[in-house]
Design an enzyme around this catalytic site. Structure first.
Site, PDB file in Angstrom:
ATOM      1  N   ASN A  65       9.161  31.495  39.132  1.00  0.00           N
ATOM      2  CA  ASN A  65       8.138  31.062  40.091  1.00  0.00           C
ATOM      3  C   ASN A  65       8.012  29.549  40.124  1.00  0.00           C
ATOM      4  O   ASN A  65       7.808  28.943  41.188  1.00  0.00           O
ATOM      5  CB  ASN A  65       6.789  31.679  39.734  1.00  0.00           C
ATOM      6  CG  ASN A  65       6.710  33.164  40.019  1.00  0.00           C
ATOM      7  OD1 ASN A  65       7.619  33.731  40.634  1.00  0.00           O
ATOM      8  ND2 ASN A  65       5.645  33.804  39.584  1.00  0.00           N
ATOM      9  N   ARG A 395      12.057  41.935  54.196  1.00  0.00           N
ATOM     10  CA  ARG A 395      12.901  41.981  53.002  1.00  0.00           C
ATOM     11  C   ARG A 395      13.278  43.442  52.782  1.00  0.00           C
ATOM     12  O   ARG A 395      12.417  44.315  52.766  1.00  0.00           O
ATOM     13  CB  ARG A 395      12.162  41.466  51.764  1.00  0.00           C
ATOM     14  CG  ARG A 395      11.676  40.026  51.886  1.00  0.00           C
ATOM     15  CD  ARG A 395      11.120  39.545  50.547  1.00  0.00           C
ATOM     16  NE  ARG A 395      10.309  38.355  50.704  1.00  0.00           N
ATOM     17  CZ  ARG A 395      10.785  37.119  50.785  1.00  0.00           C
ATOM     18  NH1 ARG A 395      12.093  36.927  50.723  1.00  0.00           N
ATOM     19  NH2 ARG A 395       9.971  36.085  50.922  1.00  0.00           N
ATOM     20  N   ARG A 425      12.169  33.825  53.227  1.00  0.00           N
ATOM     21  CA  ARG A 425      12.643  32.805  52.297  1.00  0.00           C
ATOM     22  C   ARG A 425      13.427  33.384  51.126  1.00  0.00           C
ATOM     23  O   ARG A 425      12.966  34.295  50.445  1.00  0.00           O
ATOM     24  CB  ARG A 425      11.460  31.979  51.780  1.00  0.00           C
ATOM     25  CG  ARG A 425      11.870  30.815  50.878  1.00  0.00           C
ATOM     26  CD  ARG A 425      10.692  29.964  50.509  1.00  0.00           C
ATOM     27  NE  ARG A 425      10.184  29.232  51.647  1.00  0.00           N
ATOM     28  CZ  ARG A 425       8.893  29.111  51.938  1.00  0.00           C
ATOM     29  NH1 ARG A 425       7.995  29.703  51.203  1.00  0.00           N
ATOM     30  NH2 ARG A 425       8.509  28.403  52.986  1.00  0.00           N
ATOM     31  N   HIS A 455       6.533  39.336  60.259  1.00  0.00           N
ATOM     32  CA  HIS A 455       6.125  39.744  58.922  1.00  0.00           C
ATOM     33  C   HIS A 455       5.482  41.132  58.932  1.00  0.00           C
ATOM     34  O   HIS A 455       5.190  41.688  57.870  1.00  0.00           O
ATOM     35  CB  HIS A 455       5.144  38.709  58.360  1.00  0.00           C
ATOM     36  CG  HIS A 455       4.927  38.783  56.881  1.00  0.00           C
ATOM     37  ND1 HIS A 455       3.723  39.158  56.326  1.00  0.00           N
ATOM     38  CD2 HIS A 455       5.755  38.544  55.829  1.00  0.00           C
ATOM     39  CE1 HIS A 455       3.812  39.136  55.020  1.00  0.00           C
ATOM     40  NE2 HIS A 455       5.039  38.769  54.686  1.00  0.00           N
ATOM     41  N   TYR A 488       5.696  46.557  43.115  1.00  0.00           N
ATOM     42  CA  TYR A 488       4.677  45.955  43.963  1.00  0.00           C
ATOM     43  C   TYR A 488       3.694  47.040  44.374  1.00  0.00           C
ATOM     44  O   TYR A 488       4.096  48.146  44.743  1.00  0.00           O
ATOM     45  CB  TYR A 488       5.280  45.374  45.242  1.00  0.00           C
ATOM     46  CG  TYR A 488       6.053  44.091  45.099  1.00  0.00           C
ATOM     47  CD1 TYR A 488       6.131  43.210  46.178  1.00  0.00           C
ATOM     48  CD2 TYR A 488       6.710  43.741  43.935  1.00  0.00           C
ATOM     49  CE1 TYR A 488       6.846  42.026  46.089  1.00  0.00           C
ATOM     50  CE2 TYR A 488       7.429  42.568  43.830  1.00  0.00           C
ATOM     51  CZ  TYR A 488       7.493  41.715  44.904  1.00  0.00           C
ATOM     52  OH  TYR A 488       8.200  40.542  44.809  1.00  0.00           O
ATOM     53  N   ARG A 584      -5.042  37.756  44.365  1.00  0.00           N
ATOM     54  CA  ARG A 584      -4.083  37.631  43.271  1.00  0.00           C
ATOM     55  C   ARG A 584      -3.630  36.193  43.057  1.00  0.00           C
ATOM     56  O   ARG A 584      -3.555  35.719  41.934  1.00  0.00           O
ATOM     57  CB  ARG A 584      -2.859  38.515  43.536  1.00  0.00           C
ATOM     58  CG  ARG A 584      -1.715  38.268  42.556  1.00  0.00           C
ATOM     59  CD  ARG A 584      -0.559  39.215  42.777  1.00  0.00           C
ATOM     60  NE  ARG A 584      -0.016  39.164  44.119  1.00  0.00           N
ATOM     61  CZ  ARG A 584       0.915  38.310  44.529  1.00  0.00           C
ATOM     62  NH1 ARG A 584       1.378  37.400  43.695  1.00  0.00           N
ATOM     63  NH2 ARG A 584       1.379  38.347  45.751  1.00  0.00           N
ATOM     64  N   HIS A 612      -0.022  43.493  45.541  1.00  0.00           N
ATOM     65  CA  HIS A 612       0.513  42.984  46.799  1.00  0.00           C
ATOM     66  C   HIS A 612      -0.194  43.549  48.024  1.00  0.00           C
ATOM     67  O   HIS A 612      -0.081  43.001  49.112  1.00  0.00           O
ATOM     68  CB  HIS A 612       2.009  43.317  46.863  1.00  0.00           C
ATOM     69  CG  HIS A 612       2.758  42.648  47.963  1.00  0.00           C
ATOM     70  ND1 HIS A 612       3.126  43.298  49.119  1.00  0.00           N
ATOM     71  CD2 HIS A 612       3.207  41.372  48.095  1.00  0.00           C
ATOM     72  CE1 HIS A 612       3.769  42.462  49.910  1.00  0.00           C
ATOM     73  NE2 HIS A 612       3.841  41.284  49.312  1.00  0.00           N
TER      74      HIS A 612
END
Length: 706
Positions: A65, A395, A425, A455, A488, A584, A612
């Site tokens: 991260n 994704r 990304r 998205h 997730y 979060r 998530h």
């Protein structure tokens, strides 16, 4: 097309009336808040309630991260300062001031990760028979094995580069492992070079397992950096290597695609991917024993300052230790496996269309299996009554089961339309590859809308039943990524509700075609109605409170930093609306400020699973519960295609409310945000059961085995 959408957004955006002005003291810096989240992840490596190898994973996740934080966020701030385009956030800090603060914090936390690794985790791993051997601890047998390994596997693929007028400093790839070597003597041509660079090819494993003796219970590992260091003289025959120091440089990795001026976005993204490896340097990591003059030489070569230098007490590329977990068999040191729940009506062999036609289903992954999502798509691909399938992919993973099924459906003659977001990304390369696969199979592939990331997570299936068309929809808060669905937490809604299905159909029309924005009946969508709809829902709670009614808001998101939403939440707090926020990651809202946010509580849940899912509860709304693909960030609400969908079934609605309250009552893995912008772990009740474990027990006790 992008300009048209911008105009339509302005048409749909209403000006906020009589909005109070809150000064910069009311907001927390976005970048500092993101870094604080990463630190909360790092702190999990100290929590002995997690199995030992999982604690190591948390430390490595922090390292990964932090890499991305430098590649994207720090790089962006540096570019703003370099170009003289400094920006001021709601907190009042300029780009330069933010960089200064981040520099101070990043040095503290980067040092802390090595202290935790060296002083705590490695000794505990050794007590479990797992050893990372330093060169000084190698036996003669180790050295002999390493020599053979070096000669057969390493030496043939390494090309050392002497630094002299004919060999300028090489262009080194982002985050690659390299060594700078100090030399003494002359080579075969009579040249006297003082320095050389030895790049370690990415094809070589960074962590190597030593052969295990038959009667040994030790698992021994060495780093590639130690193998190269041990044999560094062999690259410079007849010369003496007087020093060898590993280093790596982190570069700006954000793709800057000017979508308004290109003809083919796929070709543009493909071209940009190569350049990402060689962006402007933003950080230099060097082992701490490297001489000062060598450090300064490297800083000068990368055009960096001493503030960008990070000295490491171990490998410079910690996240490559992730390969360890594939080389160990220590189930007692990892989380126990579990069998996620599958509703009986969605078990294998059931007809999903019959089941969803009669009622809605809501799954919470990973406690509930992701297999029903795949099975719905699989049944659609093979059902002769299904006419078309439409799908968004943000994704999905390189080896994607979702893409496999869509390819199969297209080859069987189904009308398959897939909206692939190329600019997800660090997943751009994978998305380009899966888009090509889909096109080759005959699917229609498009890349959304210029200027806006797609998205939203949607699947729309059109089926002909008794001469009439029916639609079936899957909506999610997460991605169609099978591996991520195991770690997730995300909601999945299966529905055939006519209004929701019609709204999803309209959004797909916007994504693949052109025209004016179509009015929605049940969904809220960004960039058009989502922000204002959330503000209206908050206003509704404000109105209820002003009438003396009980007013309550719960919002669970990954990030909250949209100034307009935060301002409206402050307004609600000021009139007595109770607000609980489960955020979060990034939170720019400052809770518990006298006269401003006294009625707002903010907590962050960090645990085994990445929280998530996005869910909203408004006590006095017609539809009290919503799930969404969107975080409450300016980019999500203004520059992305997002959806927010109501949970219409009363039982499912109550289930989400109960889930949210369960998180609010957690005192086992919760961090509370205070008025000073600091997070504190609730640790005064160490025997409190973890909320994620409660959900595991609740959903998996009656689970159907996969």
């Amino acid at each position: 097309m992008g300009n048209n959408l911008i105009k339509q957004e302005k048409q749909f955006t209403q000006e906020l009336v009589s909005v109070p002005t809150f000064d910069y003291n009311c907001f927390i810096n976005r970048e500092v808040s993101q870094l604080q989240f990463n630190v909360r992840v790092l702190e999990q490596s100290l929590d002995t309630r997690h199995p030992l190898l999982e604690r190591l994973k948390f430390l490595l996740i922090f390292s990964r991260n932090l890499d991305e934080f430098f590649e994207v966020r720090v790089a962006k701030l540096k570019l703003q300062v370099l170009l003289g385009r400094e920006m001021f956030g709601p907190d009042g800090l300029s780009s330069k001031s933010t960089l200064k603060r981040l520099n101070e914090l990043c040095h503290i936390y980067a040092k802390r990760q090595y202290e935790i690794l060296n002083d705590i985790l490695l000794p505990e791993l050794e007590s479990e028979g797992i050893y990372f051997l330093r060169r000084e601890n190698w036996t003669d047998e180790h050295r002999e094995w390493v020599k053979r390994y070096f000669e057969s596997e390493v030496a043939p693929v390494i090309s050392p580069i002497a630094l002299d007028p004919a060999h300028p400093f090489p262009k080194l790839v982002n985050k690659s492992l390299n060594f700078i070597v100090t030399l003494k003597g002359k080579d075969a041509f009579g040249r006297e070079s003082r320095l050389a660079i030895v790049p370690a090819p990415r094809s070589l494993p960074r962590l190597i397992k030593l052969p295990k003796e038959s009667d040994s219970d030790r698992d021994e590992f060495i780093f590639l950096s130690a193998v190269i260091h041990e044999n560094i003289d062999s690259f410079f025959h007849g010369m003496k290597a007087t020093g060898c120091y590993q280093f790596r440089v982190t570069r700006n990795s954000d793709l800057n695609v000017n979508e308004e001026e290109i003809q083919d976005i796929a070709a543009e993204v493909k071209g940009k991917l190569f350049n990402r490896r060689f962006g402007h340097a933003v950080r230099l990591e060097v082992v701490s024993n490297c001489p000062d003059q060598i450090k300064q030489f490297l800083l000068d070569e990368f055009d960096l300052t001493e503030f960008d230098l990070y000295e490491t007490e171990g490998p410079v590329n910690l996240q490559r230790i992730f390969s360890l977990f594939d080389m160990l068999d220590k189930p007692a040191l990892e989380y126990p496996e579990f069998s996620p729940e599958i509703p009986d009506q969605l078990a294998a062999g059931r007809n999903y269309f019959d089941a969803i036609h009669h009622k809605d289903y809501l799954l919470l992954h990973p406690y509930c299996s992701f297999k029903p999502v795949l099975e719905l798509l699989r049944q659609a691909a093979s059902d002769p009554s299904v006419m078309s399938i439409k799908q968004t992919l943000y994704r999905a993973g390189y080896h994607s089961e979702v893409v496999d099924i869509l390819v199969e459906a297209a080859r069987k003659g189904k009308e398959v339309t897939v909206v692939v977001e190329l600019k997800a990304r660090f997943d751009e390369q994978e998305n380009l590859a899966l888009a090509s696969r889909l096109q080759e199979a005959g699917a229609v592939v498009c890349y959304g809308v210029v200027g806006y990331k797609t998205h939203a997570k949607m699947m729309l299936i059109l089926r002909k039943e008794s001469g009439k068309y029916y639609r079936y929809v899957h909506l999610g808060t997460g991605n169609y990524h099978v591996k991520n669905a195991k770690v997730y937490t995300d909601y999945s809604l299966f529905t055939s509700n006519e209004e929701l299905c019609e709204d999803v159909h309209k959004i797909f029309q916007q994504l693949t075609g052109m025209g004016k924005t179509l009015p929605m009946k049940s969904l809220y969508n960004a960039p058009f109605t989502l922000r204002n709809s959330i503000i209206e829902l908050i206003d509704n709670e404000i109105a209820a409170s002003n009438k003396g009614k009980s007013a309550y808001i719960i919002i669970k998101v990954n990030s909250l930093c949209d100034k307009g939403i935060i301002t409206k939440l402050y307004e609600a707090s000021q009139v007595g609306v109770k607000i609980d926020l489960i955020v979060r990651g990034i939170c720019a809202l400052r809770p518990q400020m006298p006269g401003v946010s006294e009625n707002i509580r903010v907590k962050s849940i960090i645990g085994r699973f990445l929280e998530h899912n996005r869910a909203y509860y408004f006590k006095n709304a017609e539809h009290q519960v919503y799930c969404s693909s969107a975080d409450l960030m300016e980019r999500n609400l203004s520059r992305r295609i997002e959806i927010c969908f109501p949970i219409l079934d009363n039982k499912l609605q109550q289930r989400v409310i109960n889930d949210l309250k369960l998180f609010l009552n957690d005192e086992g893995q919760s961090w509370m945000l205070d008025v000073d912008g600091e997070y504190t772990l609730i640790n005064d009740k160490p025997n409190q059961e973890l909320v994620q474990q409660i959900l595991l027990d609740r959903h998996c006790e009656s689970a159907v085995s996969e």
